[in-house]
Design a protein around this motif. Structure first.
Motif, PDB file in Angstrom:
ATOM      1  N   ARG A  27       1.089  -1.288   0.192  1.00  0.00           N
ATOM      2  CA  ARG A  27      -0.190   0.094   0.021  1.00  0.00           C
ATOM      3  C   ARG A  27       0.794   1.389  -0.191  1.00  0.00           C
ATOM      4  NH1 ARG A  27      -4.372   1.789   4.170  1.00  0.00           N
ATOM      5  NH2 ARG A  27      -5.247   3.352   2.919  1.00  0.00           N
ATOM      6  N   ALA A  28       2.388   1.122   0.335  1.00  0.00           N
ATOM      7  CA  ALA A  28       2.623   2.764   0.899  1.00  0.00           C
ATOM      8  C   ALA A  28       3.593   1.923  -0.289  1.00  0.00           C
ATOM      9  CB  ALA A  28       3.911   2.159   1.820  1.00  0.00           C
ATOM     10  N   THR A  53       5.947  -9.743  -0.341  1.00  0.00           N
ATOM     11  CA  THR A  53       4.738  -8.970  -1.007  1.00  0.00           C
ATOM     12  C   THR A  53       4.838  -7.624  -1.319  1.00  0.00           C
ATOM     13  OG1 THR A  53       3.421  -9.807   0.503  1.00  0.00           O
ATOM     14  CG2 THR A  53       2.940  -8.157  -0.616  1.00  0.00           C
ATOM     15  N   THR A  54       6.330  -6.507  -0.757  1.00  0.00           N
ATOM     16  CA  THR A  54       6.302  -5.005  -0.581  1.00  0.00           C
ATOM     17  C   THR A  54       7.577  -5.304  -2.075  1.00  0.00           C
ATOM     18  OG1 THR A  54       5.920  -4.587   1.478  1.00  0.00           O
ATOM     19  CG2 THR A  54       7.063  -2.934   0.296  1.00  0.00           C
ATOM     20  N   ALA A  55       8.376  -6.245  -2.675  1.00  0.00           N
ATOM     21  CA  ALA A  55       9.353  -7.020  -3.359  1.00  0.00           C
ATOM     22  C   ALA A  55       8.499  -6.826  -4.345  1.00  0.00           C
ATOM     23  CB  ALA A  55      10.407  -7.374  -2.854  1.00  0.00           C
ATOM     24  N   GLY A  56       7.293  -6.953  -4.052  1.00  0.00           N
ATOM     25  CA  GLY A  56       6.421  -7.672  -5.908  1.00  0.00           C
ATOM     26  C   GLY A  56       5.596  -6.632  -5.980  1.00  0.00           C
ATOM     27  N   ALA A  57       5.011  -5.654  -4.855  1.00  0.00           N
ATOM     28  CA  ALA A  57       4.629  -3.641  -5.465  1.00  0.00           C
ATOM     29  C   ALA A  57       5.856  -3.851  -5.837  1.00  0.00           C
ATOM     30  CB  ALA A  57       4.385  -2.992  -4.613  1.00  0.00           C
ATOM     31  N   GLN A  60       6.624  -5.102  -9.956  1.00  0.00           N
ATOM     32  CA  GLN A  60       5.206  -4.580 -10.566  1.00  0.00           C
ATOM     33  C   GLN A  60       5.344  -3.558 -11.109  1.00  0.00           C
ATOM     34  OE1 GLN A  60       1.210  -6.106  -8.292  1.00  0.00           O
ATOM     35  NE2 GLN A  60       1.093  -7.709  -9.098  1.00  0.00           N
ATOM     36  N   LEU A  61       5.761  -2.753 -10.557  1.00  0.00           N
ATOM     37  CA  LEU A  61       6.012  -1.425 -11.327  1.00  0.00           C
ATOM     38  C   LEU A  61       7.216  -1.320 -12.062  1.00  0.00           C
ATOM     39  CD1 LEU A  61       5.256   0.761  -8.130  1.00  0.00           C
ATOM     40  CD2 LEU A  61       2.948   0.342 -10.694  1.00  0.00           C
ATOM     41  N   GLY A  62       7.651  -2.361 -12.558  1.00  0.00           N
ATOM     42  CA  GLY A  62       9.786  -2.777 -12.854  1.00  0.00           C
ATOM     43  C   GLY A  62      10.603  -1.580 -11.976  1.00  0.00           C
ATOM     44  N   VAL A  63       9.904  -1.766 -10.933  1.00  0.00           N
ATOM     45  CA  VAL A  63      11.690  -0.661 -10.231  1.00  0.00           C
ATOM     46  C   VAL A  63      11.882  -2.011  -9.061  1.00  0.00           C
ATOM     47  CG1 VAL A  63      12.145   0.798  -7.837  1.00  0.00           C
ATOM     48  CG2 VAL A  63       9.992   1.077  -9.556  1.00  0.00           C
ATOM     49  N   ALA A  64      13.478  -1.443  -9.182  1.00  0.00           N
ATOM     50  CA  ALA A  64      14.394  -2.863  -8.600  1.00  0.00           C
ATOM     51  C   ALA A  64      14.566  -2.403  -6.634  1.00  0.00           C
ATOM     52  CB  ALA A  64      16.051  -2.801  -9.603  1.00  0.00           C
ATOM     53  N   CYS A  65      14.552  -3.801  -6.325  1.00  0.00           N
ATOM     54  CA  CYS A  65      14.676  -3.119  -5.092  1.00  0.00           C
ATOM     55  C   CYS A  65      15.160  -4.490  -4.395  1.00  0.00           C
ATOM     56  CB  CYS A  65      13.446  -3.233  -4.584  1.00  0.00           C
ATOM     57  SG  CYS A  65      12.206  -4.897  -4.656  1.00  0.00           S
ATOM     58  N   LEU A  66      15.927  -4.250  -3.359  1.00  0.00           N
ATOM     59  CA  LEU A  66      16.576  -5.341  -2.130  1.00  0.00           C
ATOM     60  C   LEU A  66      15.804  -5.971  -0.889  1.00  0.00           C
ATOM     61  CD1 LEU A  66      19.700  -3.289  -1.711  1.00  0.00           C
ATOM     62  CD2 LEU A  66      19.610  -5.401  -3.277  1.00  0.00           C
ATOM     63  N   VAL A  67      15.881  -7.109  -0.862  1.00  0.00           N
ATOM     64  CA  VAL A  67      15.068  -7.751  -0.293  1.00  0.00           C
ATOM     65  C   VAL A  67      15.704  -8.488   1.627  1.00  0.00           C
ATOM     66  CG1 VAL A  67      12.803  -9.464   0.590  1.00  0.00           C
ATOM     67  CG2 VAL A  67      13.652  -7.967  -1.521  1.00  0.00           C
ATOM     68  N   PRO A  68      15.713  -7.746   2.786  1.00  0.00           N
ATOM     69  CA  PRO A  68      16.444  -8.108   3.693  1.00  0.00           C
ATOM     70  C   PRO A  68      16.294  -9.736   3.951  1.00  0.00           C
ATOM     71  CG  PRO A  68      14.910  -7.031   4.479  1.00  0.00           C
ATOM     72  CD  PRO A  68      14.967  -7.104   2.309  1.00  0.00           C
ATOM     73  N   PRO A  69      16.870 -10.741   4.191  1.00  0.00           N
ATOM     74  CA  PRO A  69      16.689 -12.365   4.720  1.00  0.00           C
ATOM     75  C   PRO A  69      15.309 -12.400   6.009  1.00  0.00           C
ATOM     76  CG  PRO A  69      18.799 -11.002   5.503  1.00  0.00           C
ATOM     77  CD  PRO A  69      17.690 -10.138   4.988  1.00  0.00           C
ATOM     78  N   ARG A  70      14.743 -11.208   7.135  1.00  0.00           N
ATOM     79  CA  ARG A  70      14.239 -11.302   7.813  1.00  0.00           C
ATOM     80  C   ARG A  70      13.403 -10.094   7.153  1.00  0.00           C
ATOM     81  NH1 ARG A  70      18.861 -10.810  10.225  1.00  0.00           N
ATOM     82  NH2 ARG A  70      18.058  -9.649  11.832  1.00  0.00           N
TER      83      ARG A  70
END
Length: 90
Positions: A27-28, A53-57, A60-70
């Motif tokens: 949502r953010a 789920t946040t990474a997926g959002a 979906q916009l085509g924006v790369a991101c990092l996801v921490p292990p926790r």
């Protein structure tokens, strides 16, 4: 919580001129992208998404991101520090 007007978010974003972002919900992601535009998100040096789920959002916009292990603040901070160290090594 009452959402802030997109124009106010955009004005604050521009004034802050951030280099990086930690974001914790789809949502953010949607609200921020609506306020500042996807290109502004994509231009950041680093984005850490708390949770898949946040990474997926973002993706979906085509924006790369990092996801921490926790999915917690400490892991997000560690991930951001690692991203900055890699960037400084360039």
């Amino acid at each position: 919580m009452v959402p802030r007007e997109a124009a106010l978010v955009a004005a604050d974003w521009t004034a802050a001129a951030p280099d990086a972002l930690v974001i914790a919900s789809p949502r953010a992601v949607d609200a921020l992208a609506a306020a500042i535009g996807t290109p502004a998100l994509a231009a950041l040096a680093a984005i850490v998404a708390i949770g898949p789920t946040t990474a997926g959002a973002l993706r979906q916009l085509g924006v790369a991101c990092l996801v921490p292990p926790r999915a917690d603040g400490e892991a997000a901070a560690e991930q951001m520090r690692a991203a900055w160290r890699r960037d400084e090594g360039r």
